[in-house]
Design a protein around this motif. Structure first.
Motif, mmCIF file in Angstrom:
data_model
loop_
_atom_site.group_PDB
_atom_site.id
_atom_site.type_symbol
_atom_site.label_atom_id
_atom_site.label_comp_id
_atom_site.label_asym_id
_atom_site.label_seq_id
_atom_site.Cartn_x
_atom_site.Cartn_y
_atom_site.Cartn_z
ATOM 1 N N SER A 251 0.829 -1.206 0.000
ATOM 2 C CA SER A 251 0.000 0.000 0.000
ATOM 3 C C SER A 251 0.862 1.254 0.000
ATOM 4 O O SER A 251 0.548 2.236 -0.657
ATOM 5 N N ASP A 252 1.972 1.239 0.727
ATOM 6 C CA ASP A 252 2.825 2.439 0.822
ATOM 7 C C ASP A 252 3.964 2.435 -0.191
ATOM 8 O O ASP A 252 4.590 3.465 -0.419
ATOM 9 N N GLY A 253 4.260 1.295 -0.770
ATOM 10 C CA GLY A 253 5.371 1.168 -1.711
ATOM 11 C C GLY A 253 6.049 -0.170 -1.482
ATOM 12 O O GLY A 253 6.185 -0.596 -0.334
ATOM 13 N N LEU A 254 6.491 -0.809 -2.570
ATOM 14 C CA LEU A 254 7.064 -2.157 -2.451
ATOM 15 C C LEU A 254 8.228 -2.195 -1.468
ATOM 16 O O LEU A 254 8.271 -3.035 -0.571
ATOM 17 N N LEU A 255 9.192 -1.282 -1.624
ATOM 18 C CA LEU A 255 10.387 -1.351 -0.762
ATOM 19 C C LEU A 255 10.038 -1.000 0.678
ATOM 20 O O LEU A 255 10.557 -1.613 1.617
ATOM 21 N N ALA A 256 9.151 -0.018 0.865
ATOM 22 C CA ALA A 256 8.762 0.375 2.222
ATOM 23 C C ALA A 256 8.005 -0.752 2.904
ATOM 24 O O ALA A 256 8.260 -1.080 4.073
ATOM 25 N N ASP A 257 7.090 -1.366 2.185
ATOM 26 C CA ASP A 257 6.284 -2.425 2.809
ATOM 27 C C ASP A 257 7.130 -3.671 3.094
ATOM 28 O O ASP A 257 7.006 -4.275 4.155
ATOM 29 N N LEU A 258 8.016 -4.007 2.172
ATOM 30 C CA LEU A 258 8.938 -5.105 2.438
ATOM 31 C C LEU A 258 9.832 -4.740 3.638
ATOM 32 O O LEU A 258 10.169 -5.603 4.463
ATOM 33 N N GLY A 259 10.170 -3.464 3.741
ATOM 34 C CA GLY A 259 10.948 -2.980 4.889
ATOM 35 C C GLY A 259 10.240 -3.247 6.211
ATOM 36 O O GLY A 259 10.887 -3.542 7.217
ATOM 37 N N HIS A 260 8.901 -3.166 6.199
ATOM 38 C CA HIS A 260 8.145 -3.452 7.433
ATOM 39 C C HIS A 260 8.280 -4.931 7.817
ATOM 40 O O HIS A 260 8.413 -5.264 8.991
ATOM 41 N N ILE A 261 8.246 -5.799 6.824
ATOM 42 C CA ILE A 261 8.460 -7.227 7.100
ATOM 43 C C ILE A 261 9.858 -7.424 7.700
ATOM 44 O O ILE A 261 10.030 -8.101 8.702
ATOM 45 N N CYS A 262 10.850 -6.781 7.064
ATOM 46 C CA CYS A 262 12.237 -6.954 7.517
ATOM 47 C C CYS A 262 12.400 -6.495 8.963
ATOM 48 O O CYS A 262 13.037 -7.169 9.773
ATOM 49 N N LYS A 263 11.821 -5.336 9.261
ATOM 50 C CA LYS A 263 11.987 -4.774 10.594
ATOM 51 C C LYS A 263 11.399 -5.722 11.650
ATOM 52 O O LYS A 263 12.058 -6.052 12.636
ATOM 53 N N LEU A 264 10.174 -6.152 11.414
ATOM 54 C CA LEU A 264 9.529 -7.014 12.414
ATOM 55 C C LEU A 264 10.140 -8.411 12.446
ATOM 56 O O LEU A 264 10.071 -9.104 13.457
ATOM 57 N N SER A 265 10.746 -8.823 11.347
ATOM 58 C CA SER A 265 11.366 -10.152 11.299
ATOM 59 C C SER A 265 12.842 -10.089 11.693
ATOM 60 O O SER A 265 13.512 -11.126 11.740
ATOM 61 N N ARG A 266 13.367 -8.870 11.899
ATOM 62 C CA ARG A 266 14.791 -8.657 12.229
ATOM 63 C C ARG A 266 15.714 -9.280 11.183
ATOM 64 O O ARG A 266 16.631 -10.030 11.506
ATOM 65 N N VAL A 267 15.419 -8.964 9.933
ATOM 66 C CA VAL A 267 16.250 -9.453 8.830
ATOM 67 C C VAL A 267 16.413 -8.330 7.814
ATOM 68 O O VAL A 267 15.790 -7.268 7.945
ATOM 69 N N GLY A 268 17.243 -8.561 6.805
ATOM 70 C CA GLY A 268 17.365 -7.646 5.678
ATOM 71 C C GLY A 268 16.813 -8.318 4.435
ATOM 72 O O GLY A 268 16.352 -9.460 4.488
#
Ligand code: ADP
Ligand code: MG
Length: 323
Positions: free
Chosen positions: A212-229
């Motif tokens: 919804s906010d942008g592919l890289l930003a939204d994938l960034g949310h997954i990364c942050k909560l999953s503690r990964v890159g």
């Protein structure tokens, strides 16, 4: 005989329909729903503000569709089955033609997904739409953002970027050909929430989010909560013919990877699941594409065909970030 006040007239004329899924729908102090044993209740709310989330001249039927679609998309991203919606409407004035068209867009989509409108609120003020959606997901089986593991594949559904290209065109950042604009703007206004796909991904995806906010930003949310890159291969991102035309330009590329509003699903999965996911794509007739890899570390990098990082201006929409 009593006459309804304008507020109750609006509710009675436009937003009172039989609520098949509920014990009690519009009309009382609360709605009542019967939640199935063994299921978690999934709840989400989204607000759309005129001028921020939609152009003020948008067709009201389209707006009714979109207000519900963005919420259905959150259900999809969680692997939940939506049942109940609530609509808080703030209107500058009562315009029954506008409201009838808005209600048509809303209820057409609600019927398609077997969702009942069970309540809401109606107030006066700058045009703002808030929809709360509720649904069910088997206890413990929801697709959360925090489950991505190093070595997982990153997948997306559908084509990415058309909606953002339409927005970029409206903002004068690039120019789409007339036909392309009309096609892209439909992706912006009438996104297809991936509800069935979300449910089918339960047990396959390790994490999921809707774009919804942008592919890289939204994938960034997954990364942050999953503690990964994560790394994403620019060349692997699935593009429509319109996206393919515009990805070579900086403005086009930025819109595609950092713009939002596609409401496709981005999810992670173990490489062992590749075949099952491709089977699912065929069965559901939806494009599912592997675009990158979950890595150790932090943040999302976009890689060009040479394997080097591609620089992007802006990483997605944030209401409170400085311009
Ligand atoms: P209250 O005063 O208890 O908040 P309201 O007078 O706001 O109740 O609303 C009366 C009923 O109409 C409630 O059942 C409410 O959920 C419903 N309702 C109000 N506005 C809307 C709307 N825009 N769409 C659907 N239901 C609505
Ligand atoms: Mg109220």
């Amino acid at each position: 005989m009593t006459h309804d006040t304008p507020e109750f007239d609006v509710i009675a004329r436009h937003f009172t329909r039989p609520a098949a899924n509920a014990v009690l729908g519009v009309g009382d102090d609360c709605a009542l729903v019967d939640v199935t044993n063994g299921m978690d209740l999934a709840v989400s709310v989204d607000t759309m503000v005129s001028g921020t989330h939609f152009f003020p001249d948008v067709d009201p039927e389209t707006l009714g569709h979109k207000a519900l679609a963005v919420n259905l998309s959150d259900m999809a991203a969680m692997g939940a089955l939506p049942y109940w919606a609530m609509l808080a409407l703030t209107l500058p004035r009562v315009d029954h033609d506008w409201l009838a068209a808005f209600a048509k867009g809303f209820f057409d989509l609600a019927e398609e997904f077997n969702v009942s409108l069970i309540g809401g609120d109606t107030t006066r003020g700058p045009l703002t739409l808030t929809v709360t959606i509720m649904g069910e997901v088997p206890a413990g089986a929801a697709l959360r953002r925090g489950g991505a593991k190093v070595g997982n594949d990153i997948w997306v559904s559908g084509y990415i970027g058309d909606a953002a290209l339409a927005v970029a065109h409206r903002h004068g950042k690039l120019v789409l050909a007339e036909d392309d604009y009309h096609e892209a703007v439909m992706r912006l206004y009438e996104p297809t929430p991936r509800v069935a796909l979300g449910q089918a991904l339960r047990g396959l995806a390790t994490a999921a989010i809707d774009v919804s906010d942008g592919l890289l930003a939204d994938l960034g949310h997954i990364c942050k909560l999953s503690r990964v890159g994560a790394t994403v291969d620019l060349a692997a991102i699935p593009l429509s013919p319109i996206g393919t035309k515009h990805v070579p330009s900086d403005a086009g590329r930025n819109a595609i990877v950092a713009g939002g509003d596609d409401y496709e699903l981005c999810f992670t999965a173990h490489p062992n699941s590749r075949e099952s996911i491709q089977d699912l794509a065929k069965m559901m007739d939806v494009l599912l594409t592997r675009i990158g890899q979950v890595k150790r570390g932090k943040g999302v990098s976009l890689l060009g065909t040479d394997g080097k990082a591609v620089k992007i201006d802006g990483r997605g929409f944030d209401h409170f970030s400085a311009p």
